[in-house]
Design an enzyme around this catalytic site. Structure first.
Site, PDB file in Angstrom:
ATOM      1  N   SER A 106     -39.227  43.231  84.348  1.00 21.28           N
ATOM      2  CA  SER A 106     -39.145  44.541  83.708  1.00 21.28           C
ATOM      3  C   SER A 106     -38.797  45.631  84.711  1.00 21.28           C
ATOM      4  O   SER A 106     -39.170  45.559  85.891  1.00 21.28           O
ATOM      5  CB  SER A 106     -40.492  44.870  83.049  1.00 21.28           C
ATOM      6  OG  SER A 106     -40.538  46.217  82.623  1.00 21.28           O
ATOM      7  N   TYR A 129     -33.847  49.804  81.102  1.00 26.19           N
ATOM      8  CA  TYR A 129     -33.823  50.721  79.974  1.00 26.19           C
ATOM      9  C   TYR A 129     -32.654  51.695  80.111  1.00 26.19           C
ATOM     10  O   TYR A 129     -32.150  51.930  81.212  1.00 26.19           O
ATOM     11  CB  TYR A 129     -35.111  51.549  79.918  1.00 26.19           C
ATOM     12  CG  TYR A 129     -36.350  50.780  79.572  1.00 26.19           C
ATOM     13  CD1 TYR A 129     -36.581  50.344  78.269  1.00 26.19           C
ATOM     14  CD2 TYR A 129     -37.315  50.506  80.538  1.00 26.19           C
ATOM     15  CE1 TYR A 129     -37.732  49.650  77.938  1.00 26.19           C
ATOM     16  CE2 TYR A 129     -38.466  49.810  80.214  1.00 26.19           C
ATOM     17  CZ  TYR A 129     -38.666  49.378  78.916  1.00 26.19           C
ATOM     18  OH  TYR A 129     -39.806  48.690  78.599  1.00 26.19           O
ATOM     19  N   THR A 155     -32.148  47.035  77.507  1.00 27.25           N
ATOM     20  CA  THR A 155     -33.004  47.370  76.359  1.00 27.25           C
ATOM     21  C   THR A 155     -32.588  48.707  75.768  1.00 27.25           C
ATOM     22  O   THR A 155     -32.639  49.746  76.448  1.00 27.25           O
ATOM     23  CB  THR A 155     -34.479  47.395  76.780  1.00 27.25           C
ATOM     24  OG1 THR A 155     -34.839  46.108  77.278  1.00 27.25           O
ATOM     25  CG2 THR A 155     -35.380  47.742  75.607  1.00 27.25           C
ATOM     26  N   LYS A 251     -30.729  44.068  74.281  1.00 26.29           N
ATOM     27  CA  LYS A 251     -32.004  43.764  73.634  1.00 26.29           C
ATOM     28  C   LYS A 251     -32.422  44.910  72.707  1.00 26.29           C
ATOM     29  O   LYS A 251     -32.445  46.068  73.126  1.00 26.29           O
ATOM     30  CB  LYS A 251     -33.083  43.521  74.695  1.00 26.29           C
ATOM     31  CG  LYS A 251     -34.453  43.127  74.142  1.00 26.29           C
ATOM     32  CD  LYS A 251     -35.390  42.813  75.300  1.00 26.29           C
ATOM     33  CE  LYS A 251     -36.740  42.329  74.819  1.00 26.29           C
ATOM     34  NZ  LYS A 251     -37.515  43.367  74.120  1.00 26.29           N
ATOM     35  N   HIS A 275     -38.907  44.975  69.460  1.00 28.56           N
ATOM     36  CA  HIS A 275     -39.759  45.332  70.598  1.00 28.56           C
ATOM     37  C   HIS A 275     -41.211  44.904  70.362  1.00 28.56           C
ATOM     38  O   HIS A 275     -42.155  45.590  70.755  1.00 28.56           O
ATOM     39  CB  HIS A 275     -39.699  46.841  70.854  1.00 28.56           C
ATOM     40  CG  HIS A 275     -39.776  47.211  72.306  1.00 28.56           C
ATOM     41  ND1 HIS A 275     -38.660  47.489  73.055  1.00 28.56           N
ATOM     42  CD2 HIS A 275     -40.818  47.338  73.159  1.00 28.56           C
ATOM     43  CE1 HIS A 275     -39.021  47.792  74.291  1.00 28.56           C
ATOM     44  NE2 HIS A 275     -40.335  47.702  74.380  1.00 28.56           N
TER      45      HIS A 275
END
Length: 376
Positions: A106, A129, A155, A251, A275
């Protein structure tokens, strides 16, 4: 407690972790109806039992994005994993490598990319992100590429934070959060020693490297909150495609038209995901959305899926609905929290065994033969 199946790890994690961390893993948006729908939706997918099909040479192996996997499972990105176990991202990555599957780090990990790759001895996948701070994004991409990362999980379903009321109630956020977290840690001495004391630094390694100063839990909440970007558009995917030379996996897709756009704007794959029920309360469960999306893009994109997967049988259900691979999130986070690398390794062993049993009893000898014909 005795761990006999994958679902037991949730209770083991609840007992070990301070409530603010357990609720952060376990919770969802709003009243958590979508979170529950993910599991209920998968549980309602019935498999067709077949007999006398000769599956003696059964194989779970598959290939995704040019990478050979022992089974079609990926450890997905879970933020703050280094707070669930001592240097948790390193432990999870090692368990994944031993199992012959990828690990995805992450953006908001405790351990940095360098630490995880050095400890793992092999490249990993990296999740990013869409953030207002494009300088951070560009720096993170270049850094990941320099370290040998070739798969980017981008994401896109966080232009605004979901309303996670459980976090405010538990002390992860809200008034007096710091004092409440400290009190909870004192009351969970096993975690306090193993992670609270011996697991330092409690830093957000990837963010700290960019900012050139430590970034702790309060920084995580504040920095992310300030960097959610509602202006996100497909132009950002084009920008990423220009900067990133490896594979791009988008994603957060729940709509067939968005899946077609992902293909049109240069993605190599998508993750059908809500999510984990942590963003839009009332969104479709992944199991419900997946078939139409898989039909819409066919073989033009590699379709992955997550949200609600807790077992090897759930993995097979996702594959039958159209996914080529499945990301685990909460399932391995619970195991990591309760028993570290050994817990994740044992969980993956359970999932592999359940998949073998389910494939045997559906008369399916190989992963490439898992499709809707195995559904009842």
């Amino acid at each position: 407690m005795i761990i006999s199946g994958p679902s037991d790890y949730r209770e083991a994690a609840r007992r070990k972790l301070p409530p603010f961390l357990f609720d952060y893993i376990d919770g969802g948006a709003g009243d958590e109806a979508t979170l529950r729908a993910n599991q209920d939706g998968l549980a309602s997918v019935n498999l067709k039992q077949r007999v006398l099909r000769d599956v003696a040479s059964l194989s779970l192996g598959t290939e995704l994005f040019g990478e050979r996997l022992a089974m079609p499972v990926i450890l997905g990105p879970v933020g703050l994993s280094g707070m669930y176990a001592r240097r948790g991202e390193v432990q999870a990555a090692r368990a994944a490598r031993a199992a012959g599957i990828p690990y995805t780090l992450s953006t908001v990990s405790v351990c940095s990319l360098e630490e995880v790759i050095a400890a793992n001895g092999a490249p990993i996948w990296f999740q990013l992100y869409v953030l207002k701070d494009r300088g951070f994004m560009r720096d993170a991409l270049r850094h990941a590429e320099a370290l040998g990362v070739t798969k980017l999980v981008f994401t896109v379903d966080m232009p605004a934070p979901g309303p996670r009321y459980r976090d405010a109630r538990s002390g992860m956020s809200g008034r007096f959060a710091g004092a409440r977290r400290l009190w909870q840690a004192v009351r969970h001495p096993s975690w306090a020693v193993d992670v609270g004391l011996l697991g330092r630094p409690h830093d957000l390694g990837n963010i700290s490297r960019y900012r050139a100063k430590p970034a702790g839990l309060n920084d995580y909440i504040g920095w992310l909150g300030a960097n959610f970007d509602p202006s996100i558009s497909w132009a950002d995917v084009e920008w990423i495609r220009d900067v990133w030379k490896g594979k791009i996996i988008i994603k957060g897709i729940l709509d067939a038209n968005d899946a077609r756009d992902a293909q049109r704007f240069g993605a190599d794959g998508i993750v059908v995901s809500n999510h984990g029920g942590r963003q839009l309360e009332g969104a479709s469960s992944t199991a419900r959305a997946l078939p139409a999306i898989a039909d819409a893009v066919g073989d033009r994109l590699t379709v992955l899926a997550d949200s609600g997967v807790r077992s090897g049988t759930d993995v097979l259900r996702m594959l039958a609905l159209g996914a080529k691979g499945v990301l685990l999130g909460r399932a391995y986070a619970y195991a990591l929290a309760s028993a570290g690398q050994a817990g994740v390794a044992r969980l993956l062993g359970m999932i592999e065994k359940e998949m073998r049993v389910a494939m045997t009893l559906t008369g399916t000898a190989s992963i490439d033969r898992v499709d809707r014909t195995v559904l009842a």
